[in-house]
Design an enzyme around this catalytic site. Sequence first.
Site, PDB file in Angstrom:
ATOM      1  N   ARG A   1      35.419  34.511  25.845  1.00 22.80           N
ATOM      2  CA  ARG A   1      36.039  33.251  26.287  1.00 22.80           C
ATOM      3  C   ARG A   1      35.208  32.040  25.886  1.00 22.80           C
ATOM      4  NH1 ARG A   1      38.636  35.527  31.883  1.00 22.80           N
ATOM      5  NH2 ARG A   1      40.646  35.947  30.940  1.00 22.80           N
TER       6      ARG A   1
ATOM      7  N   LYS B   1      52.487  47.555  37.994  1.00 25.75           N
ATOM      8  CA  LYS B   1      53.271  46.868  39.026  1.00 25.75           C
ATOM      9  C   LYS B   1      54.684  46.510  38.556  1.00 25.75           C
ATOM     10  CE  LYS B   1      48.947  44.788  39.909  1.00 25.75           C
ATOM     11  NZ  LYS B   1      48.576  44.342  38.566  1.00 25.75           N
TER      12      LYS B   1
ATOM     13  N   GLY C   1      45.296  40.371  29.539  1.00 32.84           N
ATOM     14  CA  GLY C   1      44.960  41.314  30.599  1.00 32.84           C
ATOM     15  C   GLY C   1      44.509  42.665  30.101  1.00 32.84           C
TER      16      GLY C   1
ATOM     17  N   GLY D   1      48.390  36.754  33.181  1.00 28.55           N
ATOM     18  CA  GLY D   1      49.417  36.184  34.065  1.00 28.55           C
ATOM     19  C   GLY D   1      50.196  35.079  33.375  1.00 28.55           C
TER      20      GLY D   1
HETATM   21  P1  AMP Z   1      49.177  45.953  35.441  1.00 27.09           P
HETATM   22  O1  AMP Z   1      48.208  45.049  36.156  1.00 27.09           O
HETATM   23  O2  AMP Z   1      50.491  46.068  36.123  1.00 27.09           O
HETATM   24  O3  AMP Z   1      49.306  45.631  33.964  1.00 27.09           O
HETATM   25  O4  AMP Z   1      48.546  47.400  35.534  1.00 27.09           O
HETATM   26  C1  AMP Z   1      47.388  47.773  34.842  1.00 27.09           C
HETATM   27  C2  AMP Z   1      46.854  49.020  35.458  1.00 27.09           C
HETATM   28  O5  AMP Z   1      47.851  49.978  35.422  1.00 27.09           O
HETATM   29  C3  AMP Z   1      45.676  49.589  34.735  1.00 27.09           C
HETATM   30  O6  AMP Z   1      44.532  49.483  35.554  1.00 27.09           O
HETATM   31  C4  AMP Z   1      46.052  51.059  34.527  1.00 27.09           C
HETATM   32  O7  AMP Z   1      45.030  51.937  34.912  1.00 27.09           O
HETATM   33  C5  AMP Z   1      47.237  51.229  35.452  1.00 27.09           C
HETATM   34  N1  AMP Z   1      48.150  52.277  34.997  1.00 27.09           N
HETATM   35  C6  AMP Z   1      48.769  52.349  33.832  1.00 27.09           C
HETATM   36  N2  AMP Z   1      49.506  53.479  33.759  1.00 27.09           N
HETATM   37  C7  AMP Z   1      49.319  54.111  34.921  1.00 27.09           C
HETATM   38  C8  AMP Z   1      49.793  55.336  35.453  1.00 27.09           C
HETATM   39  N3  AMP Z   1      50.559  56.130  34.735  1.00 27.09           N
HETATM   40  N4  AMP Z   1      49.420  55.655  36.682  1.00 27.09           N
HETATM   41  C9  AMP Z   1      48.617  54.846  37.382  1.00 27.09           C
HETATM   42  N5  AMP Z   1      48.129  53.691  36.943  1.00 27.09           N
HETATM   43  C10 AMP Z   1      48.479  53.330  35.718  1.00 27.09           C
END
Ligand code: AMP
Length: 395
Positions: free
Chosen positions: A36, A199, A352, A375
Amino acid sequence: MKKTVKDVDVKGKRVIVRCDFNVPIDDEGKITDETRVTASLPTIEYLLGQGARVVLMSHMGRPDGAPDMKYSLKVVADSLSRHLGREVAFAASPEVVDDNVRAAVAALGDGQALLLENLRFRKEETKNDPEFAKDLAGLADVYVNDAFGTAHRAHASTAGVAAYLPAVSGFLIEKEVKFLGEAIENPSRPLLAILGGAKVGDKIPVIESLLDKVDALIIAGGMSYTFFKHRGYEIGTSLLDEKGLALAPKLLAKAQEKGVRLVFAVDAKVARERANDSESLYCDADKMPADMMGVDIGPKSAAIFAEEIKKAKTIIWNGPMGVFEMANFAAGTRAVAEAMAEADAVTIIGGGDSAAAVEQFGLAGKMTHISTGGGASLEFLEGKELPGVAVLQDK
Ligand code: AMP
């Protein structure tokens, strides 16, 4: 189109620049990843080269609206001085702006820079307090926003300050808006979006608005099990998002109505626990053992996704395919990153975790654009106007 630093005369002017110096630091207070800092250099170098008097500001971490020296930006001033090959003074006041800081700014010569203390030492920052915004604006003649990572937040330094000064974008925000904007408004087609991560509830608005734009959409990672559950599959102890489950039928119907091809995983890696050394195995998506959880896509899915990537001319990716932070569950995310690196297409990584994954695999240099804001890029893709961009002057 927003005005940029190139559209204003900055010679001899005091220019206050909102940067994103939210860098990770270790227990000894050292910066562990300077990306950054280096990303901010083109705008700062340009301004200094033009003879501006540059006042830099940023937040770092979450000091909760009060001074916490663990999050002092002094380390960033040192890092900037090193990278720029000239001193960036540090205005050490925990108040961020006070009479000493005003005096230090007044003493700046043309082509000199100083950095203010962490903006979030003041609770007024995230509240977008007009008095604090006015105090910041009082330090300068021109405002530049170059912090895309916080552009989706209306804070004193990202939005409020622009009420009192001519406001333009730095090169980083210019680049983000150009690539993300073009990818979504005027892409080479087919346009493919790949959404992973955990999420699904949070990403439903993004899925909904992407369905208006894309030709194909891959939904994978931790979000897929919610859709598998909707199909009636056993998903064991995999992530399930109740809000997402309730909305799944609506999303599937919209995809059909819009003629968007939805692509899901057909197999998964399942593990007994979310731990790298956990017992794990591959299975078809509809045959998950009831006492195991999905942690990655399987090889059949990776091959299908790679084919989709090959067909596309523009690809936007946000969210990993599995728990890529654990080496045993990173293969699916790596496969997607490799397919994107080889694609003859505009490839955009939406910040991210997917940006971290691409860095981790050493493939960052192979992508067209890696967004600096997770975000912010999601809100942009959702079609929302980002407050930190909206306040900048139009050309
Ligand atoms: P997000 O903030 O929604 O982009 O989620 C990112 C997180 O999702 C990362 O820390 C991953 O470890 C987790 N993730 C991705 N795929 C899976 C999965 N199949 N089961 C559990 N966590 C997951």
